[in-house]
Design an enzyme around this catalytic site. Structure first.
Site, mmCIF file in Angstrom:
data_model
loop_
_atom_site.group_PDB
_atom_site.id
_atom_site.type_symbol
_atom_site.label_atom_id
_atom_site.label_comp_id
_atom_site.label_asym_id
_atom_site.label_seq_id
_atom_site.Cartn_x
_atom_site.Cartn_y
_atom_site.Cartn_z
ATOM 1 N N CYS B 111 0.065 -65.077 -21.348
ATOM 2 C CA CYS B 111 -0.451 -66.301 -20.733
ATOM 3 C C CYS B 111 -0.850 -67.197 -21.879
ATOM 4 O O CYS B 111 -1.854 -66.943 -22.542
ATOM 5 C CB CYS B 111 -1.649 -66.031 -19.828
ATOM 6 S SG CYS B 111 -2.408 -67.570 -19.244
ATOM 7 N N CYS B 114 -4.416 -69.274 -21.223
ATOM 8 C CA CYS B 114 -5.724 -68.597 -21.230
ATOM 9 C C CYS B 114 -5.473 -67.102 -21.306
ATOM 10 O O CYS B 114 -4.944 -66.625 -22.297
ATOM 11 C CB CYS B 114 -6.564 -68.993 -20.019
ATOM 12 S SG CYS B 114 -5.683 -69.018 -18.454
ATOM 13 N N SER B 115 -5.805 -66.340 -20.262
ATOM 14 C CA SER B 115 -5.533 -64.906 -20.307
ATOM 15 C C SER B 115 -5.265 -64.377 -18.913
ATOM 16 O O SER B 115 -5.767 -63.331 -18.533
ATOM 17 C CB SER B 115 -6.689 -64.154 -20.971
ATOM 18 O OG SER B 115 -7.878 -64.412 -20.251
ATOM 19 N N CYS B 116 -4.471 -65.103 -18.121
ATOM 20 C CA CYS B 116 -4.110 -64.652 -16.779
ATOM 21 C C CYS B 116 -3.434 -63.286 -16.883
ATOM 22 O O CYS B 116 -2.590 -63.065 -17.754
ATOM 23 C CB CYS B 116 -3.160 -65.653 -16.117
ATOM 24 S SG CYS B 116 -3.922 -67.263 -15.854
#
Lengths: 104, 207
Positions: B111, B114-116
């Protein structure tokens, strides 16, 4: 190459699977979920994900309506990076909302 | 080997030192929700326990089942969220796209924004997944990044990067390795690591 998919149909959509599209080359301020590295680049619609609340509105506390059609677009890595060092057949896929796409 | 290859102490390093602004906000919110009777401390503790212990095991179980049941595998590829629901797993995301590795295709997930991450399936994302280094580099030099994880993908195999940048979540369906004929689902699940489900490694029967 594309699997049958049970994802939500988006009847009023502008693009279909297999069509060539270009991501708009634009740099508006605010919360955007279109990574800069695909802006201005062309790819092919891989699937229609359905209609989703617009994150550009959600980010500021609005309800995200009207919903936007979300597509997965497949890009050749060579299209994204002129100096790409991997194989010719390498690809990248990501999700782009319809208002960021134009016919290519 | 019981231990995974990630360092828990590093994941917890933000516990040291003075709390950040976001930690203070998070704690204040927690106290308010508790005071208003919306959640209890017990519910919160249980939730964190699930993220640490229970959720990371779910992905391996689902993929091991896909390895032995071709119909389930097809359902997983068509609609990952619905297939996981068969196992009582609520993904908490709108959609799960399962991408299948083949002898001609290797998939890897990131991602960049962000950090999906499919947390209800794989637990909390590892520190490297959230790092700017991984997010910036894996989209433009995936083969080099994979090599750093010890994964060498032959030139004739396509590498396909999936940027989880919006509403979909992703999981890789790795290839079942040779030497696992006749294995139980439980034993198969034991070689399916989190890293293989993100696509930075491939399962190995000799682990």
């Amino acid at each position: 190459m594309t699997l049958p998919s049970a994802y939500t149909e988006a009847p009023a959509r502008r693009f279909n699977v297999g069509e060539r599209v270009r991501v708009k080359l634009a740099f508006p301020p605010g919360h955007r979920r279109t990574p800069v590295y695909v802006r201005g680049k062309s790819g092919v619609v891989e699937r229609v994900c359905g209609a989703f609340a617009n994150p550009e509105e959600l980010a500021y506390g609005f309800d995200g309506n009207p919903k936007r059609v979300l597509y997965r677009v497949r890009f050749r890595q060579r299209e994204l990076w002129s100096d790409y060092a991997g194989s010719e057949s390498d690809h990248l896929e990501l999700e782009i909302y319809e208002h960021w796409l134009e016919a290519a | 080997m019981k231990h995974h290859d990630h360092d828990h102490s590093r994941d917890r390093s933000f516990d040291d030192g003075p709390p950040s602004e976001h930690e203070i906000m998070s704690r204040a919110m927690q106290e308010l929700l508790e005071a208003k009777g919306v959640i209890t401390a017990e519910q919160l503790r249980r939730r964190m326990e699930q993220f640490d212990a229970e959720f990371p095991q779910r992905g391996a179980r689902v993929i091991a089942h896909a390895w032995v049941d071709a119909d389930f595998r097809q359902r997983l590829l068509v609609d990952g969220k619905r297939a996981c629901a068969e196992w009582g797993i609520d993904l908490e995301a709108d959609r799960l796209i399962a991408v299948e590795n083949t002898p001609r295709l290797h998939n890897v997930i990131v991602c960049t924004l962000c950090s999906c991450y499919p947390r209800a399936l794989l637990g909390m994302p590892p520190t490297w997944y959230k790092s700017e280094n991984y997010r910036r580099r894996v989209v433009r030099e995936p083969r080099a990044v994979l090599r750093e994880f010890g994964t060498v993908i032959p030139e004739e195999v396509e590498v396909r990067v999936h940027d989880s940048n919006a509403d979909m979540r992703y999981v890789v369906v790795p290839m079942r390795p040779a030497g696992t004929d006749g294995w139980s689902e439980e034993r198969l699940a034991s070689i399916i690591t989190r890293d293989a489900l993100v696509g930075v490694t491939v399962p190995d029967a000799k682990r």
